[in-house]
Write a protein that holds these residues in place. Structure first.
Motif, PDB file in Angstrom:
ATOM      1  N   ARG A 152      38.966 -23.353  62.466  1.00 61.32           N
ATOM      2  CA  ARG A 152      40.010 -24.016  63.260  1.00 61.32           C
ATOM      3  C   ARG A 152      39.371 -24.847  64.374  1.00 61.32           C
ATOM      4  NH1 ARG A 152      45.338 -23.236  65.232  1.00 61.32           N
ATOM      5  NH2 ARG A 152      45.652 -24.847  66.793  1.00 61.32           N
ATOM      6  N   TYR A 153      38.403 -24.254  65.068  1.00 64.04           N
ATOM      7  CA  TYR A 153      37.764 -24.988  66.171  1.00 64.04           C
ATOM      8  C   TYR A 153      37.016 -26.200  65.640  1.00 64.04           C
ATOM      9  CZ  TYR A 153      34.649 -26.352  69.887  1.00 64.04           C
ATOM     10  OH  TYR A 153      33.964 -27.102  70.815  1.00 64.04           O
ATOM     11  N   ARG A 154      36.325 -26.067  64.506  1.00 67.35           N
ATOM     12  CA  ARG A 154      35.583 -27.196  63.944  1.00 67.35           C
ATOM     13  C   ARG A 154      36.525 -28.345  63.597  1.00 67.35           C
ATOM     14  NH1 ARG A 154      31.949 -25.826  58.862  1.00 67.35           N
ATOM     15  NH2 ARG A 154      34.031 -25.537  57.980  1.00 67.35           N
ATOM     16  N   TRP A 155      37.701 -27.989  63.062  1.00 64.78           N
ATOM     17  CA  TRP A 155      38.697 -29.021  62.747  1.00 64.78           C
ATOM     18  C   TRP A 155      39.198 -29.696  64.024  1.00 64.78           C
ATOM     19  CZ3 TRP A 155      43.618 -30.349  63.939  1.00 64.78           C
ATOM     20  CH2 TRP A 155      44.254 -31.279  63.110  1.00 64.78           C
ATOM     21  N   GLU A 156      39.515 -28.882  65.046  1.00 63.81           N
ATOM     22  CA  GLU A 156      39.990 -29.426  66.323  1.00 63.81           C
ATOM     23  C   GLU A 156      38.915 -30.305  66.967  1.00 63.81           C
ATOM     24  OE1 GLU A 156      42.906 -29.305  67.432  1.00 63.81           O
ATOM     25  OE2 GLU A 156      43.913 -27.446  66.899  1.00 63.81           O
ATOM     26  N   PHE A 157      37.667 -29.874  66.876  1.00 60.53           N
ATOM     27  CA  PHE A 157      36.542 -30.620  67.453  1.00 60.53           C
ATOM     28  C   PHE A 157      36.434 -32.010  66.820  1.00 60.53           C
ATOM     29  CE2 PHE A 157      32.066 -31.871  67.245  1.00 60.53           C
ATOM     30  CZ  PHE A 157      31.711 -31.832  68.584  1.00 60.53           C
ATOM     31  N   LYS A 158      36.471 -32.068  65.486  1.00 60.00           N
ATOM     32  CA  LYS A 158      36.356 -33.352  64.787  1.00 60.00           C
ATOM     33  C   LYS A 158      37.568 -34.240  65.071  1.00 60.00           C
ATOM     34  CE  LYS A 158      33.507 -31.697  60.937  1.00 60.00           C
ATOM     35  NZ  LYS A 158      33.462 -31.467  59.472  1.00 60.00           N
ATOM     36  N   ASP A 159      38.760 -33.652  65.030  1.00 57.07           N
ATOM     37  CA  ASP A 159      39.979 -34.434  65.234  1.00 57.07           C
ATOM     38  C   ASP A 159      40.069 -34.969  66.664  1.00 57.07           C
ATOM     39  OD1 ASP A 159      42.557 -35.319  64.042  1.00 57.07           O
ATOM     40  OD2 ASP A 159      43.407 -34.109  65.651  1.00 57.07           O
ATOM     41  N   SER A 160      39.681 -34.142  67.634  1.00 59.86           N
ATOM     42  CA  SER A 160      39.717 -34.555  69.032  1.00 59.86           C
ATOM     43  C   SER A 160      38.751 -35.706  69.291  1.00 59.86           C
ATOM     44  CB  SER A 160      39.373 -33.370  69.938  1.00 59.86           C
ATOM     45  OG  SER A 160      39.336 -33.763  71.290  1.00 59.86           O
ATOM     46  N   ASN A 161      37.538 -35.600  68.766  1.00 57.06           N
ATOM     47  CA  ASN A 161      36.548 -36.663  68.971  1.00 57.06           C
ATOM     48  C   ASN A 161      36.938 -37.949  68.252  1.00 57.06           C
ATOM     49  OD1 ASN A 161      33.842 -35.965  70.454  1.00 57.06           O
ATOM     50  ND2 ASN A 161      34.513 -34.087  69.457  1.00 57.06           N
ATOM     51  N   LYS A 162      37.551 -37.795  67.068  1.00 60.40           N
ATOM     52  CA  LYS A 162      38.004 -38.967  66.326  1.00 60.40           C
ATOM     53  C   LYS A 162      39.029 -39.747  67.136  1.00 60.40           C
ATOM     54  CE  LYS A 162      40.062 -40.271  61.903  1.00 60.40           C
ATOM     55  NZ  LYS A 162      40.652 -39.775  60.631  1.00 60.40           N
ATOM     56  N   GLN A 163      40.021 -39.041  67.678  1.00 60.11           N
ATOM     57  CA  GLN A 163      41.060 -39.686  68.492  1.00 60.11           C
ATOM     58  C   GLN A 163      40.465 -40.246  69.781  1.00 60.11           C
ATOM     59  OE1 GLN A 163      44.430 -37.194  69.171  1.00 60.11           O
ATOM     60  NE2 GLN A 163      44.577 -36.553  67.038  1.00 60.11           N
ATOM     61  N   PHE A 164      39.577 -39.490  70.392  1.00 59.34           N
ATOM     62  CA  PHE A 164      38.987 -39.879  71.679  1.00 59.34           C
ATOM     63  C   PHE A 164      38.224 -41.188  71.570  1.00 59.34           C
ATOM     64  CE2 PHE A 164      35.758 -38.776  75.151  1.00 59.34           C
ATOM     65  CZ  PHE A 164      36.626 -39.126  76.166  1.00 59.34           C
ATOM     66  N   TRP A 165      37.509 -41.399  70.458  1.00 58.63           N
ATOM     67  CA  TRP A 165      36.721 -42.613  70.281  1.00 58.63           C
ATOM     68  C   TRP A 165      37.551 -43.769  69.735  1.00 58.63           C
ATOM     69  CZ3 TRP A 165      31.838 -43.457  71.954  1.00 58.63           C
ATOM     70  CH2 TRP A 165      31.118 -42.338  72.393  1.00 58.63           C
ATOM     71  N   ILE A 166      38.463 -43.486  68.791  1.00 62.19           N
ATOM     72  CA  ILE A 166      39.273 -44.560  68.194  1.00 62.19           C
ATOM     73  C   ILE A 166      40.195 -45.193  69.233  1.00 62.19           C
ATOM     74  CG2 ILE A 166      41.180 -45.011  66.580  1.00 62.19           C
ATOM     75  CD1 ILE A 166      39.861 -43.087  64.644  1.00 62.19           C
ATOM     76  N   MET A 167      40.758 -44.386  70.113  1.00 60.90           N
ATOM     77  CA  MET A 167      41.694 -44.885  71.119  1.00 60.90           C
ATOM     78  C   MET A 167      41.003 -45.694  72.208  1.00 60.90           C
ATOM     79  SD  MET A 167      43.981 -41.456  71.475  1.00 60.90           S
ATOM     80  CE  MET A 167      44.835 -42.002  72.931  1.00 60.90           C
ATOM     81  N   GLY A 168      39.675 -45.615  72.299  1.00 63.19           N
ATOM     82  CA  GLY A 168      38.931 -46.382  73.301  1.00 63.19           C
ATOM     83  C   GLY A 168      38.693 -45.647  74.597  1.00 63.19           C
ATOM     84  N   HIS A 169      39.231 -44.431  74.717  1.00 63.67           N
ATOM     85  CA  HIS A 169      39.060 -43.684  75.970  1.00 63.67           C
ATOM     86  C   HIS A 169      37.603 -43.300  76.203  1.00 63.67           C
ATOM     87  CE1 HIS A 169      43.324 -43.433  76.667  1.00 63.67           C
ATOM     88  NE2 HIS A 169      43.506 -42.971  75.449  1.00 63.67           N
ATOM     89  N   ALA A 170      36.920 -42.910  75.133  1.00 65.75           N
ATOM     90  CA  ALA A 170      35.528 -42.474  75.281  1.00 65.75           C
ATOM     91  C   ALA A 170      34.659 -43.602  75.815  1.00 65.75           C
ATOM     92  CB  ALA A 170      34.997 -41.978  73.935  1.00 65.75           C
ATOM     93  N   GLU A 171      34.799 -44.791  75.211  1.00 71.33           N
ATOM     94  CA  GLU A 171      33.979 -45.932  75.630  1.00 71.33           C
ATOM     95  C   GLU A 171      34.233 -46.290  77.092  1.00 71.33           C
ATOM     96  OE1 GLU A 171      35.842 -45.716  72.997  1.00 71.33           O
ATOM     97  OE2 GLU A 171      34.786 -46.415  71.202  1.00 71.33           O
ATOM     98  N   VAL A 172      35.529 -46.337  77.469  1.00 70.85           N
ATOM     99  CA  VAL A 172      35.886 -46.710  78.845  1.00 70.85           C
ATOM    100  C   VAL A 172      35.390 -45.667  79.839  1.00 70.85           C
ATOM    101  CG1 VAL A 172      37.809 -47.122  80.428  1.00 70.85           C
ATOM    102  CG2 VAL A 172      37.874 -48.078  78.130  1.00 70.85           C
ATOM    103  N   LYS A 173      35.588 -44.391  79.508  1.00 70.43           N
ATOM    104  CA  LYS A 173      35.176 -43.319  80.425  1.00 70.43           C
ATOM    105  C   LYS A 173      33.654 -43.287  80.583  1.00 70.43           C
ATOM    106  CE  LYS A 173      39.130 -40.211  79.850  1.00 70.43           C
ATOM    107  NZ  LYS A 173      39.614 -40.398  81.220  1.00 70.43           N
ATOM    108  N   ILE A 174      32.931 -43.494  79.489  1.00 66.21           N
ATOM    109  CA  ILE A 174      31.465 -43.479  79.569  1.00 66.21           C
ATOM    110  C   ILE A 174      30.959 -44.655  80.395  1.00 66.21           C
ATOM    111  CG2 ILE A 174      29.363 -43.777  78.205  1.00 66.21           C
ATOM    112  CD1 ILE A 174      30.736 -42.071  76.023  1.00 66.21           C
ATOM    113  N   LEU A 175      31.553 -45.839  80.204  1.00 68.67           N
ATOM    114  CA  LEU A 175      31.170 -47.003  81.017  1.00 68.67           C
ATOM    115  C   LEU A 175      31.464 -46.759  82.499  1.00 68.67           C
ATOM    116  CD1 LEU A 175      32.346 -50.017  78.814  1.00 68.67           C
ATOM    117  CD2 LEU A 175      29.990 -49.463  79.459  1.00 68.67           C
ATOM    118  N   THR A 176      32.636 -46.152  82.772  1.00 64.65           N
ATOM    119  CA  THR A 176      32.993 -45.814  84.162  1.00 64.65           C
ATOM    120  C   THR A 176      31.983 -44.854  84.756  1.00 64.65           C
ATOM    121  OG1 THR A 176      35.331 -46.043  83.554  1.00 64.65           O
ATOM    122  CG2 THR A 176      34.854 -44.974  85.645  1.00 64.65           C
ATOM    123  N   LEU A 177      31.632 -43.844  83.976  1.00 60.44           N
ATOM    124  CA  LEU A 177      30.659 -42.837  84.432  1.00 60.44           C
ATOM    125  C   LEU A 177      29.303 -43.477  84.709  1.00 60.44           C
ATOM    126  CD1 LEU A 177      30.322 -39.763  84.896  1.00 60.44           C
ATOM    127  CD2 LEU A 177      29.531 -39.601  82.536  1.00 60.44           C
TER     128      LEU A 177
END
Length: 209
Positions: free
Chosen positions: A25-50
């Protein structure tokens, strides 16, 4: 169809996750969360901000700077890193009692306000800005703009979405509140019964007299 905001998954994905238990269950949640986080653009923006804030903090530490600016950037770096950690390791998926998209919107808004305030303070703190100091201030401005970009991304994915009415009752906090309410109702009923019983006894005593 737009991807759902972090912490909120479509019904079919919830059913798919519900079919799994333990580490699967956690492995599925981990993959799904990261997929959404990167596709939506939040990861890129947050990393650039950081990166902008971290570099700005490093430059401020090498020049004569007011401690408030270093404290402000340290605080913002910690908060952004915290949200990246939450989304990267799918920890927010296991805390459904918090509506994370709204939390991130408020965080982006406060980050923008604090960073703009820091820029104004930095400009007033020194009449003459050396090149490194000016570079750090510009990086703070870029980080503030990126915070607004992330806020707009969150708003775009929240359009047409509402917090379910029963979301509170589905959580441990909701169950706790419901339990407390039931106890209060039981105590009120008990007190009313005791008052009625005392009133009946008083009437009986009056009739005997």
């Amino acid at each position: 169809m737009a991807a759902p905001p972090p912490g909120q998954t479509p019904l079919h994905t919830k059913d798919a996750a519900g079919a799994k238990r333990g580490f699967r269950r956690y492995r599925w949640e981990f993959k799904d969360s990261n997929k959404q986080f990167w596709i939506m653009g939040h990861a890129e923006v947050k990393i650039l901000t950081l990166v902008c804030m971290f570099v700005g903090l490093h430059i401020f530490e090498t020049t004569t700077t007011h401690p408030i600016l270093i404290l402000l950037l340290t605080m913002e770096v910690s908060i952004i890193a915290f949200f990246i950690f939450l989304n990267s390791f799918a920890i927010h998926r296991y805390m459904p009692f918090i509506f994370w998209p709204i939390t991130e919107i408020f965080n982006d808004l406060f980050a923008f306000v604090f960073l703009v305030g820091g820029i104004v303070f930095a400009a007033k703190a020194r009449r003459v800005m050396p090149q490194p100091y000016l570079t750090a201030v510009i990086l703070m401005g870029v980080a503030a703009i990126l915070a607004i970009v992330d806020l707009c991304l969150q708003r775009r994915h929240l359009k047409g979405k509402k917090i379910p009415k029963g979301i509170l009752t589905q959580t441990s906090l909701g169950l706790l509140m419901e339990t407390v309410t039931k106890k209060e109702e039981a105590a009120i009923r008990k007190a009313n019964d005791a008052i009625e019983k005392a009133e009946k006894e008083r009437r009986k005593m009056e009739k005997k007299k």
